[in-house]
Scaffold this active site. Sequence first.
Site, PDB file in Angstrom:
ATOM      1  N   ALA A  66       0.870  -1.178   0.000  1.00  0.00           N
ATOM      2  CA  ALA A  66       0.000   0.000   0.000  1.00  0.00           C
ATOM      3  C   ALA A  66       0.906   1.226   0.000  1.00  0.00           C
ATOM      4  CB  ALA A  66      -0.879  -0.017   1.241  1.00  0.00           C
ATOM      5  N   GLY A 112       0.577  -4.945   1.099  1.00  0.00           N
ATOM      6  CA  GLY A 112      -0.647  -4.982   0.284  1.00  0.00           C
ATOM      7  C   GLY A 112      -0.447  -5.653  -1.065  1.00  0.00           C
ATOM      8  N   GLU A 115      -0.713  -9.275  -0.316  1.00  0.00           N
ATOM      9  CA  GLU A 115      -2.129  -9.493   0.024  1.00  0.00           C
ATOM     10  C   GLU A 115      -3.004  -9.499  -1.231  1.00  0.00           C
ATOM     11  OE1 GLU A 115      -1.839  -6.385   3.072  1.00  0.00           O
ATOM     12  OE2 GLU A 115      -2.796  -7.782   4.449  1.00  0.00           O
ATOM     13  N   GLU A 135       4.795  -5.260   7.377  1.00  0.00           N
ATOM     14  CA  GLU A 135       4.070  -4.216   8.125  1.00  0.00           C
ATOM     15  C   GLU A 135       4.572  -3.994   9.534  1.00  0.00           C
ATOM     16  OE1 GLU A 135       2.681  -6.350   6.101  1.00  0.00           O
ATOM     17  OE2 GLU A 135       1.145  -5.341   4.901  1.00  0.00           O
TER      18      GLU A 135
HETATM   19  N1  COA Z   1       4.602   3.082  -0.658  1.00  0.00           N
HETATM   20  C1  COA Z   1       4.997   4.242  -1.212  1.00  0.00           C
HETATM   21  N2  COA Z   1       6.101   4.355  -1.956  1.00  0.00           N
HETATM   22  C2  COA Z   1       6.845   3.257  -2.141  1.00  0.00           C
HETATM   23  C3  COA Z   1       6.511   2.019  -1.594  1.00  0.00           C
HETATM   24  C4  COA Z   1       5.310   1.954  -0.821  1.00  0.00           C
HETATM   25  N3  COA Z   1       4.888   0.824  -0.282  1.00  0.00           N
HETATM   26  N4  COA Z   1       7.447   1.119  -1.940  1.00  0.00           N
HETATM   27  C5  COA Z   1       8.341   1.762  -2.690  1.00  0.00           C
HETATM   28  N5  COA Z   1       7.996   3.064  -2.814  1.00  0.00           N
HETATM   29  C6  COA Z   1       8.693   4.118  -3.541  1.00  0.00           C
HETATM   30  C7  COA Z   1       9.922   4.620  -2.790  1.00  0.00           C
HETATM   31  O1  COA Z   1       9.548   5.560  -1.829  1.00  0.00           O
HETATM   32  C8  COA Z   1      10.714   5.221  -3.924  1.00  0.00           C
HETATM   33  O2  COA Z   1      10.165   6.455  -4.280  1.00  0.00           O
HETATM   34  P1  COA Z   1      11.129   7.727  -4.574  1.00  0.00           P
HETATM   35  O3  COA Z   1      12.016   7.290  -5.702  1.00  0.00           O
HETATM   36  O4  COA Z   1      10.176   8.819  -4.947  1.00  0.00           O
HETATM   37  O5  COA Z   1      11.892   7.951  -3.317  1.00  0.00           O
HETATM   38  C9  COA Z   1      10.434   4.264  -5.082  1.00  0.00           C
HETATM   39  O6  COA Z   1       9.216   3.600  -4.763  1.00  0.00           O
HETATM   40  C10 COA Z   1      11.516   3.217  -5.289  1.00  0.00           C
HETATM   41  O7  COA Z   1      11.705   2.516  -4.064  1.00  0.00           O
HETATM   42  P2  COA Z   1      13.136   2.377  -3.332  1.00  0.00           P
HETATM   43  O8  COA Z   1      12.884   2.139  -1.886  1.00  0.00           O
HETATM   44  O9  COA Z   1      14.013   3.508  -3.709  1.00  0.00           O
HETATM   45  O10 COA Z   1      13.672   1.043  -4.032  1.00  0.00           O
HETATM   46  P3  COA Z   1      14.724   0.007  -3.436  1.00  0.00           P
HETATM   47  O11 COA Z   1      15.119  -0.874  -4.555  1.00  0.00           O
HETATM   48  O12 COA Z   1      15.801   0.694  -2.667  1.00  0.00           O
HETATM   49  O13 COA Z   1      13.875  -0.862  -2.355  1.00  0.00           O
HETATM   50  C11 COA Z   1      11.929  -2.052  -1.541  1.00  0.00           C
HETATM   51  C12 COA Z   1      12.791  -1.653  -2.770  1.00  0.00           C
HETATM   52  C13 COA Z   1      10.706  -2.751  -2.077  1.00  0.00           C
HETATM   53  C14 COA Z   1      12.731  -2.986  -0.645  1.00  0.00           C
HETATM   54  C15 COA Z   1      11.559  -0.777  -0.747  1.00  0.00           C
HETATM   55  O14 COA Z   1      10.991   0.164  -1.660  1.00  0.00           O
HETATM   56  C16 COA Z   1      10.531  -1.006   0.360  1.00  0.00           C
HETATM   57  O15 COA Z   1      10.883  -1.530   1.390  1.00  0.00           O
HETATM   58  N6  COA Z   1       9.279  -0.568   0.132  1.00  0.00           N
HETATM   59  C17 COA Z   1       8.239  -0.597   1.141  1.00  0.00           C
HETATM   60  C18 COA Z   1       7.710  -1.990   1.332  1.00  0.00           C
HETATM   61  C19 COA Z   1       6.671  -2.013   2.428  1.00  0.00           C
HETATM   62  O16 COA Z   1       6.922  -1.738   3.583  1.00  0.00           O
HETATM   63  N7  COA Z   1       5.451  -2.359   2.022  1.00  0.00           N
HETATM   64  C20 COA Z   1       4.360  -2.509   2.939  1.00  0.00           C
HETATM   65  C21 COA Z   1       3.552  -1.283   2.985  1.00  0.00           C
HETATM   66  S1  COA Z   1       2.172  -1.499   4.046  1.00  0.00           S
END
Ligand code: COA
Length: 257
Positions: A66, A112, A115, A135
């Site tokens: 999400a 999400g 999910e 989460e």
């Molecule tokens: N919500 C909002 N934005 C998200 C996102 C999310 N769940 N997951 C990734 N993004 C965005 C990042 O903020 C980033 O945006 P920016 O370039 O404007 O800063 C972009 O997507 C790329 O992500 P980034 O984190 O730079 O890539 P990465 O390769 O370093 O890491 C992940 C990849 C998936 C490990 C990391 O993005 C992550 O941990 N995301 C969140 C996962 C999460 O907690 N999901 C559950 C949400 S309830």
Amino acid sequence: MTFNNLIIDKSNFIQLITISREAKLNALNRETLKEINLAIIDAIVDENVRGIIITGAGEKAFVAGADISEFSSFNSPEGKELAKEGHQNVFDLIENCPKPIIAAINGFALGGGLELAMACHIRMASANAKMGLPEVTLGLIPGYGGTQRLPNLIGKGKAMEMILSANMITAEEALTNRLVNKVLKDKPELLKAATELMQNIIQKSPNAIKAAISAINAANKPDGFNKEIEEFSNCFGTDDFKEGVNAFLEKRKPKFN
Ligand code: COA
């Protein structure tokens, strides 16, 4: 119907929904959730759609969760509303969709995103896919059905480990744990395999497919057996039932409309 965050491709009775916010790893913001709701409803009513495949744009992510930026300042009632709305409009809608839905997991499926994949009827993944429910690292628990669907799919012990540790698992580990049915080498192979499986499924009786989804969804619910009996008996007397039985008796392939 035009969407800002989805790409829709309908061909050969299959609707491919690509979630397309690649710069944000296809994270589910409010608008995307609304569009998924509309796309699924459209597929349900469209007679030229018999099955749905959901994937993410690009090679890196299916859906990275999400959209955290949208709920970062939510309070408890707002959080409750977010979860309730999502359940009703997207996740339960997908799980209970009368047409089969395959999640083609082409990269990160987190929070999400996982999910969403778990609400689909079948999951396949590309070898680079990573899955998890992170989460708890945000001080949350999964809010779109993850605490229910993950133990159902992989068992309580492994689900506890994944949810409590927030660790991601690889596609191979997901296969071993039955979270996905198949792992393919890359995204093109994944979409090919998902399409082939869907082509197989949609040649079967649409009425029976719908009934089977409904009955299987009732497994693990208290009235599961009654549900199966009800759906089984509802099939009798339908055109699909007549065609299926007659085709068998006449030693030919059934042709369902
Ligand atoms: N919500 C909002 N934005 C998200 C996102 C999310 N769940 N997951 C990734 N993004 C965005 C990042 O903020 C980033 O945006 P920016 O370039 O404007 O800063 C972009 O997507 C790329 O992500 P980034 O984190 O730079 O890539 P990465 O390769 O370093 O890491 C992940 C990849 C998936 C490990 C990391 O993005 C992550 O941990 N995301 C969140 C996962 C999460 O907690 N999901 C559950 C949400 S309830």
